[in-house]
Design a protein around this motif. Sequence first.
Motif, PDB file in Angstrom:
ATOM      1  N   LEU A   1      -2.732  -0.643  -2.181  1.00  0.00           N
ATOM      2  CA  LEU A   1      -3.650  -1.724  -1.817  1.00  0.00           C
ATOM      3  C   LEU A   1      -4.976  -1.582  -2.547  1.00  0.00           C
ATOM      4  O   LEU A   1      -5.531  -2.566  -3.049  1.00  0.00           O
ATOM      5  N   VAL A   2      -5.496  -0.360  -2.620  1.00  0.00           N
ATOM      6  CA  VAL A   2      -6.763  -0.114  -3.322  1.00  0.00           C
ATOM      7  C   VAL A   2      -6.627  -0.511  -4.781  1.00  0.00           C
ATOM      8  O   VAL A   2      -7.488  -1.190  -5.339  1.00  0.00           O
ATOM      9  N   GLU A   3      -5.525  -0.117  -5.400  1.00  0.00           N
ATOM     10  CA  GLU A   3      -5.322  -0.428  -6.819  1.00  0.00           C
ATOM     11  C   GLU A   3      -5.079  -1.916  -7.038  1.00  0.00           C
ATOM     12  O   GLU A   3      -5.682  -2.534  -7.916  1.00  0.00           O
ATOM     13  N   ARG A   4      -4.240  -2.530  -6.220  1.00  0.00           N
ATOM     14  CA  ARG A   4      -3.871  -3.933  -6.411  1.00  0.00           C
ATOM     15  C   ARG A   4      -5.053  -4.877  -6.225  1.00  0.00           C
ATOM     16  O   ARG A   4      -5.204  -5.849  -6.940  1.00  0.00           O
ATOM     17  N   TYR A   5      -5.880  -4.600  -5.233  1.00  0.00           N
ATOM     18  CA  TYR A   5      -6.965  -5.512  -4.910  1.00  0.00           C
ATOM     19  C   TYR A   5      -8.331  -5.028  -5.388  1.00  0.00           C
ATOM     20  O   TYR A   5      -9.350  -5.532  -4.948  1.00  0.00           O
ATOM     21  N   ALA A   6      -8.357  -4.071  -6.284  1.00  0.00           N
ATOM     22  CA  ALA A   6      -9.599  -3.563  -6.868  1.00  0.00           C
ATOM     23  C   ALA A   6     -10.590  -3.138  -5.784  1.00  0.00           C
ATOM     24  O   ALA A   6     -11.752  -3.494  -5.816  1.00  0.00           O
ATOM     25  N   TRP A   7     -10.096  -2.379  -4.807  1.00  0.00           N
ATOM     26  CA  TRP A   7     -10.936  -1.919  -3.705  1.00  0.00           C
ATOM     27  C   TRP A   7     -11.485  -0.523  -3.954  1.00  0.00           C
ATOM     28  O   TRP A   7     -11.960   0.139  -3.036  1.00  0.00           O
ATOM     29  N   GLN A   8     -11.434  -0.041  -5.187  1.00  0.00           N
ATOM     30  CA  GLN A   8     -11.895   1.309  -5.469  1.00  0.00           C
ATOM     31  C   GLN A   8     -13.352   1.528  -5.069  1.00  0.00           C
ATOM     32  O   GLN A   8     -13.671   2.561  -4.502  1.00  0.00           O
ATOM     33  N   PRO A   9     -14.274   0.566  -5.336  1.00  0.00           N
ATOM     34  CA  PRO A   9     -15.651   0.800  -4.874  1.00  0.00           C
ATOM     35  C   PRO A   9     -15.742   0.989  -3.356  1.00  0.00           C
ATOM     36  O   PRO A   9     -16.481   1.851  -2.886  1.00  0.00           O
TER      37      PRO A   9
END
Length: 180
Positions: free
Chosen positions: A15-23
């Motif tokens: 989910l973090v990778e797919r939706y660019a939630w890394q920040p």
Amino acid sequence: MDTNSEELREVLDRLVERYAWQPAKSLWILESSWRSVAGDTIANRTRILGYKPKILTIAVTSSSWAQQLQYFIPDLITKINQELHTDFVTDIHTRVNLRAFRTAQPHILIGERTYRFGKLRPKTQDLGVLLDHVKHNYHEAVAKWLQDNYHLCPHCGSPVLKPYEYCSVCETALITTKKS
């Protein structure tokens, strides 16, 4: 680590990778380890308020402490980036905000409690049940977003209000790319 923990970690990482939630993930890690990164003296007088790309905003107890903190900011930036293994922060802004230092106060509503400035704890310790809740809540949230004037960002898939084409993260990235 048991199978449920590994499965939950894999789902969350996807989910973090797919939706660019890394920040958001990095900010969560930073909030969780703030005392060890900042040290007791700074952690007692500061709270993380927010993050914009490369800029961390922290609350301080007084303007004199904000001024003293300026001497520690370069070292603090280095420690933060070492903790996160990336150049997450290039500048830190301070803001006097005493509300950020209040303890959690329960607000009783009909049959439930909500807290301000408190941390939420899962209702179960069973990671299999927790994983099912995450999956269910995610799909339920997406259906609600699509129903309530949202659409998915064509770049990352995050929910976006219909008047806008891209989410704010992708929009910022596109503007930055066009300027370069």
